[in-house]
Motif scaffolding. Sequence first.
Motif, PDB file in Angstrom:
ATOM      1  N   LYS A 124       0.863  -1.179   0.000  1.00  0.00           N
ATOM      2  CA  LYS A 124       0.000   0.000   0.000  1.00  0.00           C
ATOM      3  C   LYS A 124       0.904   1.234   0.000  1.00  0.00           C
ATOM      4  O   LYS A 124       1.385   1.656   1.047  1.00  0.00           O
ATOM      5  N   CYS A 126       0.076   4.335  -1.197  1.00  0.00           N
ATOM      6  CA  CYS A 126      -0.629   5.617  -1.322  1.00  0.00           C
ATOM      7  C   CYS A 126      -1.241   6.110  -0.013  1.00  0.00           C
ATOM      8  O   CYS A 126      -2.120   6.966  -0.013  1.00  0.00           O
ATOM      9  N   GLU A 158      -6.366   3.522   3.433  1.00  0.00           N
ATOM     10  CA  GLU A 158      -6.209   2.893   2.120  1.00  0.00           C
ATOM     11  C   GLU A 158      -6.460   1.401   2.306  1.00  0.00           C
ATOM     12  O   GLU A 158      -5.734   0.736   3.042  1.00  0.00           O
ATOM     13  N   CYS A 161      -4.401  -1.103  -2.943  1.00  0.00           N
ATOM     14  CA  CYS A 161      -3.500  -0.259  -3.724  1.00  0.00           C
ATOM     15  C   CYS A 161      -3.208  -0.923  -5.065  1.00  0.00           C
ATOM     16  O   CYS A 161      -3.076  -2.154  -5.140  1.00  0.00           O
ATOM     17  N   CYS A 169      -6.464   2.055  -6.535  1.00  0.00           N
ATOM     18  CA  CYS A 169      -6.384   2.189  -5.075  1.00  0.00           C
ATOM     19  C   CYS A 169      -7.775   2.538  -4.555  1.00  0.00           C
ATOM     20  O   CYS A 169      -8.559   3.185  -5.253  1.00  0.00           O
TER      21      CYS A 169
END
Length: 179
Positions: A124, A126, A158, A161, A169
């Motif tokens: 992940k 982001c 999040e 992703c 995402c």
Amino acid sequence: MQPQLPIDVDQETGVWTTDALPMLYVPRHFFTNNHVAVEEALGREAYAAILYKAGYKSAYHWCDKEAEKHGIAGMAVFEHYLKRLSQRGWGLFDIVESDPQSAMARVHLSHSSFVLAQPGKHGKLCYMFAGWFAGALDWVNDTAPDSTKKGPRSHSVETQCAAEGCEHCVFEVSPLASK
């Protein structure tokens, strides 16, 4: 989507502004390299917590200034926020569902700058965006004209992703109490 942004450059100071907010313009690799270096130095968990708070505060402030500048309110400000993020090269953001009164939203992100700048990196990537969506949704609730339409404080995470092999995402915003 029109990618053009109103960019004004002050001839005396060199300061760039968009919608009356001072801006910095840097290459994606420069920003990402700095982001990764700080993540490595602090550890991802500590860095993510710092970014969440800073991103939340910044999104809230941005929404307040943009609402005033453009005479917009409510979810129109949240939508404008995602449009501007998309126009600035962070990726393409879409609100898939939202219910501000319940402090809930789902945001999809395609072509994330973090995924594009780190080909072959998995996980992940982001997470930096998470606080942005909670800050924007809390601004929507805090400025609701009818106090009975205000939702609880929110939290965002999040949940998938594109760097994990997903199509895009996904960020889930939910009430803070259910975190």
